[in-house]
Design a protein around this motif. Sequence first.
Motif, PDB file in Angstrom:
ATOM      1  N   MET A 814       0.832  -1.206   0.000  1.00  0.00           N
ATOM      2  CA  MET A 814       0.000   0.000   0.000  1.00  0.00           C
ATOM      3  C   MET A 814       0.865   1.254   0.000  1.00  0.00           C
ATOM      4  O   MET A 814       0.532   2.258  -0.657  1.00  0.00           O
ATOM      5  N   SER A 815       1.987   1.237   0.722  1.00  0.00           N
ATOM      6  CA  SER A 815       2.892   2.391   0.711  1.00  0.00           C
ATOM      7  C   SER A 815       3.451   2.611  -0.687  1.00  0.00           C
ATOM      8  O   SER A 815       3.542   3.747  -1.179  1.00  0.00           O
ATOM      9  N   GLY A 836     -11.423  12.596   2.934  1.00  0.00           N
ATOM     10  CA  GLY A 836     -12.114  11.336   3.218  1.00  0.00           C
ATOM     11  C   GLY A 836     -12.226  10.454   1.992  1.00  0.00           C
ATOM     12  O   GLY A 836     -12.155   9.218   2.081  1.00  0.00           O
ATOM     13  N   ASP A 837     -12.402  11.101   0.794  1.00  0.00           N
ATOM     14  CA  ASP A 837     -12.469  10.330  -0.439  1.00  0.00           C
ATOM     15  C   ASP A 837     -11.136   9.642  -0.722  1.00  0.00           C
ATOM     16  O   ASP A 837     -11.086   8.490  -1.173  1.00  0.00           O
ATOM     17  N   VAL A 838     -10.030  10.371  -0.465  1.00  0.00           N
ATOM     18  CA  VAL A 838      -8.705   9.786  -0.677  1.00  0.00           C
ATOM     19  C   VAL A 838      -8.469   8.630   0.303  1.00  0.00           C
ATOM     20  O   VAL A 838      -7.923   7.577  -0.059  1.00  0.00           O
ATOM     21  N   LEU A 839      -8.905   8.834   1.562  1.00  0.00           N
ATOM     22  CA  LEU A 839      -8.752   7.771   2.567  1.00  0.00           C
ATOM     23  C   LEU A 839      -9.498   6.510   2.138  1.00  0.00           C
ATOM     24  O   LEU A 839      -8.967   5.398   2.205  1.00  0.00           O
ATOM     25  N   TRP A 840     -10.727   6.681   1.686  1.00  0.00           N
ATOM     26  CA  TRP A 840     -11.509   5.532   1.252  1.00  0.00           C
ATOM     27  C   TRP A 840     -10.909   4.890   0.009  1.00  0.00           C
ATOM     28  O   TRP A 840     -10.954   3.661  -0.151  1.00  0.00           O
ATOM     29  N   LEU A 841     -10.336   5.687  -0.881  1.00  0.00           N
ATOM     30  CA  LEU A 841      -9.719   5.170  -2.088  1.00  0.00           C
ATOM     31  C   LEU A 841      -8.615   4.167  -1.753  1.00  0.00           C
ATOM     32  O   LEU A 841      -8.504   3.100  -2.369  1.00  0.00           O
ATOM     33  N   VAL A 842      -7.793   4.507  -0.765  1.00  0.00           N
ATOM     34  CA  VAL A 842      -6.682   3.630  -0.386  1.00  0.00           C
ATOM     35  C   VAL A 842      -7.174   2.450   0.443  1.00  0.00           C
ATOM     36  O   VAL A 842      -6.786   1.295   0.220  1.00  0.00           O
ATOM     37  N   LEU A 843      -8.051   2.726   1.423  1.00  0.00           N
ATOM     38  CA  LEU A 843      -8.525   1.653   2.292  1.00  0.00           C
ATOM     39  C   LEU A 843      -9.347   0.631   1.516  1.00  0.00           C
ATOM     40  O   LEU A 843      -9.353  -0.558   1.847  1.00  0.00           O
ATOM     41  N   ARG A 844     -10.053   1.091   0.499  1.00  0.00           N
ATOM     42  CA  ARG A 844     -10.850   0.157  -0.294  1.00  0.00           C
ATOM     43  C   ARG A 844      -9.950  -0.867  -0.967  1.00  0.00           C
ATOM     44  O   ARG A 844     -10.279  -2.054  -1.022  1.00  0.00           O
ATOM     45  N   GLN A 845      -8.835  -0.397  -1.496  1.00  0.00           N
ATOM     46  CA  GLN A 845      -7.908  -1.337  -2.130  1.00  0.00           C
ATOM     47  C   GLN A 845      -7.342  -2.319  -1.112  1.00  0.00           C
ATOM     48  O   GLN A 845      -7.225  -3.518  -1.381  1.00  0.00           O
ATOM     49  N   ALA A 846      -7.001  -1.823   0.083  1.00  0.00           N
ATOM     50  CA  ALA A 846      -6.500  -2.714   1.137  1.00  0.00           C
ATOM     51  C   ALA A 846      -7.560  -3.723   1.544  1.00  0.00           C
ATOM     52  O   ALA A 846      -7.272  -4.918   1.752  1.00  0.00           O
ATOM     53  N   MET A 847      -8.817  -3.264   1.639  1.00  0.00           N
ATOM     54  CA  MET A 847      -9.890  -4.161   2.032  1.00  0.00           C
ATOM     55  C   MET A 847     -10.113  -5.247   0.991  1.00  0.00           C
ATOM     56  O   MET A 847     -10.370  -6.412   1.324  1.00  0.00           O
ATOM     57  N   ALA A 897      -2.936  -1.655   8.987  1.00  0.00           N
ATOM     58  CA  ALA A 897      -1.723  -1.576   8.174  1.00  0.00           C
ATOM     59  C   ALA A 897      -1.952  -0.741   6.925  1.00  0.00           C
ATOM     60  O   ALA A 897      -1.040  -0.053   6.449  1.00  0.00           O
ATOM     61  N   GLY A 898      -3.185  -0.772   6.356  1.00  0.00           N
ATOM     62  CA  GLY A 898      -3.481   0.045   5.186  1.00  0.00           C
ATOM     63  C   GLY A 898      -3.792   1.490   5.527  1.00  0.00           C
ATOM     64  O   GLY A 898      -3.662   2.375   4.670  1.00  0.00           O
ATOM     65  N   TYR A 899      -4.188   1.746   6.781  1.00  0.00           N
ATOM     66  CA  TYR A 899      -4.543   3.114   7.170  1.00  0.00           C
ATOM     67  C   TYR A 899      -3.331   4.030   7.217  1.00  0.00           C
ATOM     68  O   TYR A 899      -3.425   5.218   6.878  1.00  0.00           O
ATOM     69  N   LEU A 900      -2.192   3.491   7.600  1.00  0.00           N
ATOM     70  CA  LEU A 900      -1.004   4.339   7.711  1.00  0.00           C
ATOM     71  C   LEU A 900      -0.596   4.919   6.366  1.00  0.00           C
ATOM     72  O   LEU A 900      -0.367   6.142   6.252  1.00  0.00           O
ATOM     73  N   PRO A 901      -0.507   4.127   5.276  1.00  0.00           N
ATOM     74  CA  PRO A 901      -0.253   4.747   3.967  1.00  0.00           C
ATOM     75  C   PRO A 901      -1.401   5.659   3.518  1.00  0.00           C
ATOM     76  O   PRO A 901      -1.175   6.683   2.864  1.00  0.00           O
ATOM     77  N   ALA A 902      -2.654   5.283   3.857  1.00  0.00           N
ATOM     78  CA  ALA A 902      -3.792   6.122   3.472  1.00  0.00           C
ATOM     79  C   ALA A 902      -3.723   7.486   4.156  1.00  0.00           C
ATOM     80  O   ALA A 902      -4.052   8.519   3.556  1.00  0.00           O
ATOM     81  N   ARG A 903      -3.277   7.475   5.385  1.00  0.00           N
ATOM     82  CA  ARG A 903      -3.145   8.745   6.104  1.00  0.00           C
ATOM     83  C   ARG A 903      -2.087   9.630   5.457  1.00  0.00           C
ATOM     84  O   ARG A 903      -2.244  10.853   5.374  1.00  0.00           O
ATOM     85  N   ARG A 904      -1.018   9.004   4.979  1.00  0.00           N
ATOM     86  CA  ARG A 904       0.003   9.763   4.272  1.00  0.00           C
ATOM     87  C   ARG A 904      -0.537  10.319   2.951  1.00  0.00           C
ATOM     88  O   ARG A 904      -0.194  11.419   2.530  1.00  0.00           O
ATOM     89  N   ALA A 905      -1.400   9.534   2.273  1.00  0.00           N
ATOM     90  CA  ALA A 905      -1.995  10.010   1.027  1.00  0.00           C
ATOM     91  C   ALA A 905      -2.905  11.213   1.263  1.00  0.00           C
ATOM     92  O   ALA A 905      -3.006  12.111   0.410  1.00  0.00           O
ATOM     93  N   MET A 906      -3.585  11.242   2.425  1.00  0.00           N
ATOM     94  CA  MET A 906      -4.470  12.362   2.730  1.00  0.00           C
ATOM     95  C   MET A 906      -3.699  13.677   2.872  1.00  0.00           C
ATOM     96  O   MET A 906      -4.261  14.765   2.712  1.00  0.00           O
ATOM     97  N   ARG A 907      -2.423  13.585   3.206  1.00  0.00           N
ATOM     98  CA  ARG A 907      -1.624  14.781   3.454  1.00  0.00           C
ATOM     99  C   ARG A 907      -0.896  15.278   2.203  1.00  0.00           C
ATOM    100  O   ARG A 907      -0.044  16.172   2.297  1.00  0.00           O
TER     101      ARG A 907
END
Length: 917
Positions: A814-815, A836-847, A897-907
């Motif tokens: 994911m990173s 939030g859209d970016v967060l869901w975009l990354v988390l959806r792939q992890a899920m 584990a997927g939230y940490l890269p997603a959080r970086r994407a949000m920034r």
Amino acid sequence: MAWKRFFRREHWDRERSREIESYLEMETDENIARGVPPEEATYAARRNLGNATKVREEIYRMNSLVFLETLWQDVRFALRMLRKSPGFTVVAVITLALGIGANTAIFSLINAVMLRNLPVYKPDQLVLFSDLPGMGTITSSGVMHRKWDYFSYAQYQYFCDHNQLFQTIGAFERDVNQVTARIESTGNGEPMQQALGTLVSGSFFPLLGINSVLGRLLTPQDDRPGAKPAAVISYAYWKRQFSGKPSALGSVVDLNGTPFTIVGVAPPEFFGVAYVGMPPDFWLPMSMQPQVMQRSSYLADHTVYWLNVVARLKRGVRLKEAEAVVDVQLRQYLMARWGSMIPPSHLKDMQRDIVKLAPGGKGISEMRLRYSEPLHILMLVVALVLLIACANVASMLLARATSRYKEISTRLVVGATRRRLVRQLLAESALLAVAGGALGLLLASWGVRVLVFLVAHQAAAPLNLRPDALVLGFTACVSLLAVMFFGLLPALRASKVDLVSALKAGASGPGKVLPAHLGLSQGLVVFQVALSLPLLIGAGLFLRSLNKIESRETEVLNPTRRRLLLVRIDPRLAGYKPNQLGSLYQQLLTRINALPGVGSSSLAYYSPLSGNSSSSDIGIEGYTPPNGENMDSWEVTAAPDYFKTEGVHLLLGRPFGWQDAASSPAVAVVNEAFAKYFFPNQNPVGRRFSLGTPFQGPGIEIIGVAENVKFNDLRQKVQRMIFLPLLQMKSDLGWLSPYVNDLEIRASGDPLNIAAEVRGAIHEIDRSLPVSDITTLSRQVNESLHQERTVSELSSFFGLLALGLACTGLYGVMSYNVARRTNEIGIRMALGAQRGDVLWLVLRQAMVLIIGGIVVGVPLAVAGARLISSQLYGVKSMDPLTVLLACLVMLTTGLLAGYLPARRAMRVEPMETLRYE
């Protein structure tokens, strides 16, 4: 020409001479066709053959030198590349070391417990007369039916006297005897200490063919009646008591009141043929059995089965051939013993008696019998952990290959072949595997000792844990397989580059190769999740099974029994004769009951869940059992106030007391399971039974019925039990002993608080009465769950390790994906996408990756759960609750584990991204 066809052959084999003859014949024919005389044609053919061979050998030599040179270049280049990425190298090596180390540690334990041979001469020639626990049944008439595992001394002598197919036959006592030992020296003797001794025949050590460290070992002359008592001590005892000094040779050791002369020291790696607990300190001649055991002689009693027999086959004799002969000899012995008075029923039973010969090179091991299946399950678990670790490293290599895309493309453009490039990348993988294997060996050397302590429950277990060729070969094979698994696929993928796209992309990026890499990386993540899920489910099943078993403790530990103190004593070692025991028991209980904080006390042959047991066939007065019915019942001999001390309620009748002595009619208390089985809907009080079937009068009268309590195994249902008065133990009650092992004390508070006072009270009565251990019933019940708890802890550890590796792999993918899509994310946010859209975009792939792994992993878990079903208690192999919880744990930790890269994407800052574009 023919010599060229011959030269192109790449292998020399058993057909070489035929090929040479064929070549010479063809070459000679060609020379003759050219007009060369026949004599010269043959000579020319042989000369061409010699030249061709020399050319071929020279080319082989040159090719070998070129190969070694290029290989050395690949290794040096791989070292430079790994040195440039220290973070990647460290993480990859540690990941591999965890997988390889876990496999090596478990395999080392399997090797020590199950595979390693005894340290004796030619162990493959040894055979055991059965290497399993006793499975036969001894009736009151002294006949054992079906498979024989223990033998009397008379049987052993009969086998020796009628030996046909063995070089030598020896006998040994499987269990060890607790003895009091005092090393006699000039002047005052040393204080008495507790030690362990085992009895062996005089042929035992010559049969095994081992050499002593000091002095000599026991011989047949030491085992003759009237011989001077001799002893061989273990290497550990020599170091502990004599500091390894040669002066130990010839020293005299007083064992249970008999002086033994030390004649030798056994090798450090030798602990005997059987390991069923602690290793022995002394090996003693079998002729000294009465003095060592402090019992009447077993040597002349053909009804006492106490020996294991080991033999060495003659050269050329097969195991089945020897087994058939021994079976015949067993029946001949039984016929000779009974003579013409043998009952017809016993004659029929004898036809079923067999002796199973087993390979004896590995000896007898209680650990092998007990932990065979759990160790195989753990081996499968760590193999899955290694696969997950390899998939993790493969994902890392794919990501690293993407960052080296320009380098790989350039090398291909300038003329490097794909094969050469794959070999270069495999060299890097091989270095990682070698480093991981070396570190894994270090981790395994530490981990295997932890495993031995957990499994054997003692740090001094006599297991040879030093890595041998088998362990090193296993580690090398595991490392090689790891290279093939995590190195080959990334290398093939990295070398598959579209050069046209690469040249067009230039320095701007890797073109079309990334999606392929990303798809493979995502597939590896799904693979890791799929393998981790069965391990999590298995760990959950073991934990739930352990919880179910622990809930059974309430059937053993009521509030009264939680305050029970158990004191191990052995009046036999203090020299007490059977006619002196009644007085000793009364003194002990009277003195103990007078101590403050003591509610009541009693004595018993063994306590609940102590690992000891005793059972007998019984006959019921007026009851004819159907053919094949199991008439076996467990028995416990105990002193008065036993039920009061144990906190066991009587449902009917009365307990036995001091009035139930040797001169009184034989009585007994049975448990509820016994009463319901043999006397359904009847009052069993007043009924009679006998030890041994069929019933023999006058028998034993039932005076009470006790409530059901688990005594031997928390897994099993309550067994039929008989409680017999200790004071009535005499010869007409069969082989039951008047001696006890446990002094049981019910305290008013914490039982360990009165331990010192109890020990002092015992020493006031008789200082020679040994107290070997003081514990509580609660602790003893807890220790009976040791195997289940160990398997649960190890499976949980490896399950969490697999979960951590899988989440690490998910985090890495994911990173990498977030880094690859940074520009895309910035553009989306610049066009109005919310965080939030970016967060869901990354988390959806992890899920999606996690759910894909769960879908694949659940069927694998269903198949794997069947393998561990025999190790579970009270839980189905596919418990829905356990599966659901494991899936939730996997999903939760994966999303974290997927939230940490997603959080970086949000920034991601849109302006920075657009400026870069």
